[in-house]
Design a protein around this motif. Structure first.
Motif, PDB file in Angstrom:
ATOM      1  N   UNK A  79      -6.790 -23.691  21.435  1.00 57.24           N
ATOM      2  CA  UNK A  79      -7.816 -23.107  20.557  1.00 57.24           C
ATOM      3  C   UNK A  79      -9.236 -23.559  20.882  1.00 57.24           C
ATOM      4  N   UNK A  80      -9.383 -24.411  21.883  1.00 60.15           N
ATOM      5  CA  UNK A  80     -10.695 -24.968  22.236  1.00 60.15           C
ATOM      6  C   UNK A  80     -11.306 -25.717  21.056  1.00 60.15           C
ATOM      7  N   UNK A 106     -20.194 -19.852   5.963  1.00 60.73           N
ATOM      8  CA  UNK A 106     -18.748 -20.071   6.100  1.00 60.73           C
ATOM      9  C   UNK A 106     -18.056 -18.715   6.201  1.00 60.73           C
ATOM     10  N   UNK A 107     -17.038 -18.641   7.074  1.00 58.94           N
ATOM     11  CA  UNK A 107     -16.313 -17.372   7.216  1.00 58.94           C
ATOM     12  C   UNK A 107     -15.132 -17.281   6.256  1.00 58.94           C
ATOM     13  N   UNK A 108     -14.716 -18.427   5.707  1.00 58.98           N
ATOM     14  CA  UNK A 108     -13.557 -18.421   4.820  1.00 58.98           C
ATOM     15  C   UNK A 108     -12.237 -18.490   5.566  1.00 58.98           C
ATOM     16  N   UNK A 109     -12.303 -18.679   6.878  1.00 61.91           N
ATOM     17  CA  UNK A 109     -11.084 -18.714   7.689  1.00 61.91           C
ATOM     18  C   UNK A 109     -11.347 -19.584   8.911  1.00 61.91           C
ATOM     19  N   UNK A 135      -9.752 -18.908  11.813  1.00 56.05           N
ATOM     20  CA  UNK A 135      -9.521 -18.104  13.015  1.00 56.05           C
ATOM     21  C   UNK A 135     -10.166 -16.737  12.989  1.00 56.05           C
ATOM     22  N   UNK A 136     -11.235 -16.574  12.220  1.00 60.34           N
ATOM     23  CA  UNK A 136     -11.875 -15.257  12.115  1.00 60.34           C
ATOM     24  C   UNK A 136     -12.974 -15.136  13.173  1.00 60.34           C
ATOM     25  N   UNK A 137     -12.555 -14.837  14.398  1.00 65.41           N
ATOM     26  CA  UNK A 137     -13.510 -14.762  15.514  1.00 65.41           C
ATOM     27  C   UNK A 137     -14.562 -13.687  15.268  1.00 65.41           C
ATOM     28  N   UNK A 138     -14.116 -12.523  14.771  1.00 60.85           N
ATOM     29  CA  UNK A 138     -15.061 -11.428  14.513  1.00 60.85           C
ATOM     30  C   UNK A 138     -16.055 -11.837  13.425  1.00 60.85           C
ATOM     31  N   UNK A 139     -15.539 -12.393  12.338  1.00 60.84           N
ATOM     32  CA  UNK A 139     -16.410 -12.821  11.237  1.00 60.84           C
ATOM     33  C   UNK A 139     -17.375 -13.908  11.679  1.00 60.84           C
ATOM     34  N   UNK A 163     -11.353 -22.975  15.471  1.00 58.67           N
ATOM     35  CA  UNK A 163     -10.985 -22.173  16.639  1.00 58.67           C
ATOM     36  C   UNK A 163     -11.691 -20.835  16.730  1.00 58.67           C
ATOM     37  N   UNK A 164     -12.480 -20.499  15.718  1.00 57.93           N
ATOM     38  CA  UNK A 164     -13.197 -19.228  15.765  1.00 57.93           C
ATOM     39  C   UNK A 164     -14.519 -19.325  16.542  1.00 57.93           C
ATOM     40  N   UNK A 220     -15.433 -19.423  19.664  1.00 61.56           N
ATOM     41  CA  UNK A 220     -15.787 -18.570  20.805  1.00 61.56           C
ATOM     42  C   UNK A 220     -16.631 -17.360  20.394  1.00 61.56           C
ATOM     43  N   UNK A 252     -20.309 -16.759  22.076  1.00 61.05           N
ATOM     44  CA  UNK A 252     -20.616 -15.491  22.739  1.00 61.05           C
ATOM     45  C   UNK A 252     -21.879 -14.854  22.138  1.00 61.05           C
TER      46      UNK A 252
END
Lengths: 319, 377
Positions: free
Chosen positions: B41-42, B200-203, B205-209, B230-231, B233, B237
């Motif tokens: 998960x980096x 905060x994204x609330x997750x 693993x929410x890469x898109x968020x 882990x989100x 990346x 980007x």
């Protein structure tokens, strides 16, 4: 214009732009799922197919040789993602139409298959979150520089424009073609459609495959258009929200468009609320899009009539 | 209790005392890890997996140490099933690599007294509940967060540095609040007015968020971002596309994004793992709380020198360079300046001139007080 008014304009433009962009994968996946549901097919495996589409689009683009045309490989990635999605959609049709499986349960099975296989493929190919080439934003002279709407409407990548173009195309297919009429007839009353010579199974195979195709494209939009990276479970449940948005949109392309855009815009608001430090608890802020979706869903489902044969298998000679 | 061990020292001791002899059988030591995200998960999970791989190699490979991993077990009931399965199969150490696993883990642990359960992020050994086989562990993530925050405040050209977090809890919250304290400290000491918005994204693993959160912060003016989980990346980007910089934690992500990740706080669990093994060999199955910190070398600040060498020296740092005896006009000045800042920041924390955790707790208490409605008089 005062500095504060200018700041407000920047924020509003950002919310609109982000909201409309964020809606891209939801639109592809929801419109595809809508065709399936209109014919009586519920597919809860959309998220799994999206994950496979995201990986497929990525891995094709990732293979671009040095000096080759990146755009060509990106399009090849979209095509490959669509093909993989189509095959998985076809598989759901075999399981649900030919074998008569319970659609909800088989959908979860397809989700888990897509989740597991995409994770495995990422591990054995790149082994870690990996960036990749992507479709750049397209800017139009003059239009992209317009205040407020310039960034919101005229500064997106080709796949985002494609998602919005799909809305009128879907409307036309459903409401202005014989195929659309057959799809709706099969979803409302398969026995009557069958008695009029419409092949229920053929129509459902078609819509399930189309739904899978668009779910695959939705996945590719994440990895090679919007976020330029592959990671395990990159959808994080987008496919499930997409299924809910079909109900939200009352099985109409315009409704799905409004639902996807609203979800995107409220998600953007929830982020700006935090960025501006407005004192709203972050746990509450991240719930905003889901709260709005649930509230609207409650009202929209009350007024809308879902396809009468949704989730019901059909066998000739029964009923 | 804070344990401080030396990787090489423990390695030598272990090498002198073969594992098979200690276990009294011709079997390797068996370690299992149950983790909420993926092993690659980096971030949080990968940091532990990388360390286990390093320890395994140092001890002689799979003949000496077997490592099995169950990943993507965010849901506690699923994770506890896996932990119980490993314990029932007689694994020597089972890592429960998520704060959320704690309660059910404490219910499970008494059934397997010979198995050591390593649990993090946590500091409770369970001794007051009569447990003897829990090794809690945590990282003082706020320390590197503080140093990253100070440097980000000095580097920003726009006066805004942003943070994308998963949920306000655990290791992520420590890092984020440490970063905020660092920015505030730089503001008060250097007369800056750098803003540090957090989303905060609330997750986890929410890469898109996370990518959208990053774009929001960039639209709000941020030219430097940081984040946790882990989100990230998605965040890296987004800031790379905008031509900004990223400050990392847990794992050095510069390998994937060499043009964007400038500094990373890297977790190194090697000493912790080796000490757990040594403790088991000495008959201790639990009761020791471990910490990673800059003091004990469990965390390191890593500079991406190649990227730093390409950066111009901003006005604020040019003014500081004189005090550091560095010519800001000289080639490679930025590398020297950042190295000096990292060393100075690390020394400040290690030597106790600032208690970052205390400052973080003060900040959290102030914000909790502000959020509590005042009763009507």
């Amino acid at each position: 214009m005062t500095g504060e008014e200018r700041d407000l304009l920047v924020i509003l433009a950002s919310i609109l732009a982000q909201g409309l962009r964020f809606a891209t994968p939801y639109l592809y996946a929801s419109l595809g799922e809508m065709f399936g549901q209109l014919s009586g097919m519920l597919n809860l495996g959309v998220d799994g197919i999206m994950l496979m589409g995201a990986f497929t689009g990525f891995i094709v683009a990732y293979q671009t040789p040095e000096g080759a045309d990146v755009t060509a490989y990106l399009w090849l990635g979209v095509l490959a993602a669509a093909l993989v999605g189509a095959l998985l959609g076809l598989a759901t049709a075999v399981v649900n139409v030919t074998l008569g499986a319970e659609q909800g349960i088989s959908g979860i099975g397809f989700y888990m298959f897509g989740f597991g296989l995409s994770s495995l493929l990422i591990k054995v190919t790149v082994g870690r979150p990996t960036p990749v080439a992507f479709f750049p934003d397209i800017r139009f002279p003059v239009l992209s520089d317009l205040p407020l709407v310039g960034d919101a409407l005229f500064s997106h990548n080709i796949m985002t424009y494609g998602a919005y173009l799909l809305v009128p195309v879907s409307w036309w297919v459903i409401n202005r073609t014989t195929l659309g009429l057959k799809i709706r007839a099969v979803g409302q009353n398969p026995e009557a459609a069958d008695s009029l010579g419409v092949s229920v199974a053929r129509i459902r195979y078609l819509t399930a495959t189309l739904g899978g195709t668009l779910a695959g494209v939705a996945g590719a939009s994440l990895s090679i258009a919007l976020y330029h990276v592959i990671q395990e479970n990159i959808t994080n449940g987008i496919g499930f929200i997409a299924v809910a948005l079909v109900y939200f949109g009352a099985w109409t392309p315009a409704g799905v468009l409004i639902g996807s855009a609203l979800f995107g815009v409220v998600s953007a608001v929830s982020r700006w609320v935090q960025a501006l430090g407005l004192g709203i608890d972050p746990n509450v802020a991240v719930m905003l899009p889901y709260i709005v979706t649930i509230v609207v869903l409650v009202f929209s489902v009350q007024r809308a009539r879902q396809p009468a044969a949704l989730t019901k298998p059909f066998q000739r000679g029964e009923g | 209790m804070i344990k401080r061990t030396s990787f090489m020292l423990v390695l030598l001791l272990l090498a002198a005392m073969p594992l098979t002899a200690v276990q009294g059988q011709d079997e390797p030591l068996r370690v299992a890890v149950v983790m909420p995200s993926t092993a690659d998960d980096l971030a949080w999970s990968q940091a532990l997996v990388d360390s286990l791989a390093a320890v395994q190699e140092a001890l002689g490979g799979e003949d000496a140490l077997v490592v099995d991993i169950s990943e993507n077990l965010w849901q506690v009931p699923d994770a506890i099933e896996a932990i119980g399965d490993y314990a029932a199969q007689g694994y020597d150490i089972v890592f429960a690599h998520g704060t959320q696993y704690g309660g059910p883990l404490f219910d499970l642990a008494p059934d397997y007294p010979d198995v050591s359960f390593a649990w993090g992020t946590a500091s409770d050994t369970g001794e007051d509940q009569g447990l003897t086989n829990i090794f809690p562990y945590e990282a003082r993530a706020e320390q590197g967060g503080y140093i990253n925050g100070v440097i980000a405040a000095l580097l920003t050209q726009t006066g805004v540095v942003g943070i994308v977090g998963p949920v306000p809890a655990g290791d992520a919250l420590l890092y984020i609040d440490g970063f905020r304290v660092g920015v505030m400290e730089a503001n008060s000491d250097m007369g800056l007015e750098v803003e540090v918005p957090v989303i905060y994204t609330g997750s986890f693993g929410d890469t898109a968020g996370a990518a959208e959160a990053a774009r929001t912060l960039i639209a709000a003016g941020a030219d430097i971002l940081t984040g946790s989980a882990q989100q990230v990346p998605g965040v890296i980007e987004a800031i790379e596309e905008a031509g900004g910089l990223y400050m990392a934690t847990q794992v050095d992500q510069a390998e994937g994004w060499p043009d964007t990740v400038l500094i990373a706080q890297v977790f190194d669990w090697n000493d912790v793992i080796l000490d757990m093994i040594a403790q088991r060999q000495a008959g201790v199955t639990g009761g020791i709380a471990y910490e990673l910190s800059l003091e004990n070398g469990g965390m390191k600040m890593v500079l991406n020198e190649e990227l730093a060498a390409t950066l111009p020296v901003p006005e604020m740092l040019a003014a500081l360079a004189g005090g550091l005896d560095i010519d800001p006009e000289a080639e490679g000045a930025m590398v020297e300046i950042l190295q000096a800042l990292l060393e100075a920041g690390t020394a400040e924390v290690v030597e106790g001139r600032i208690d970052v955790l205390e400052r973080v707790e003060e900040l959290q208490a102030e914000e909790a007080e502000e959020a509590t409605p005042t009763p009507a008089s």
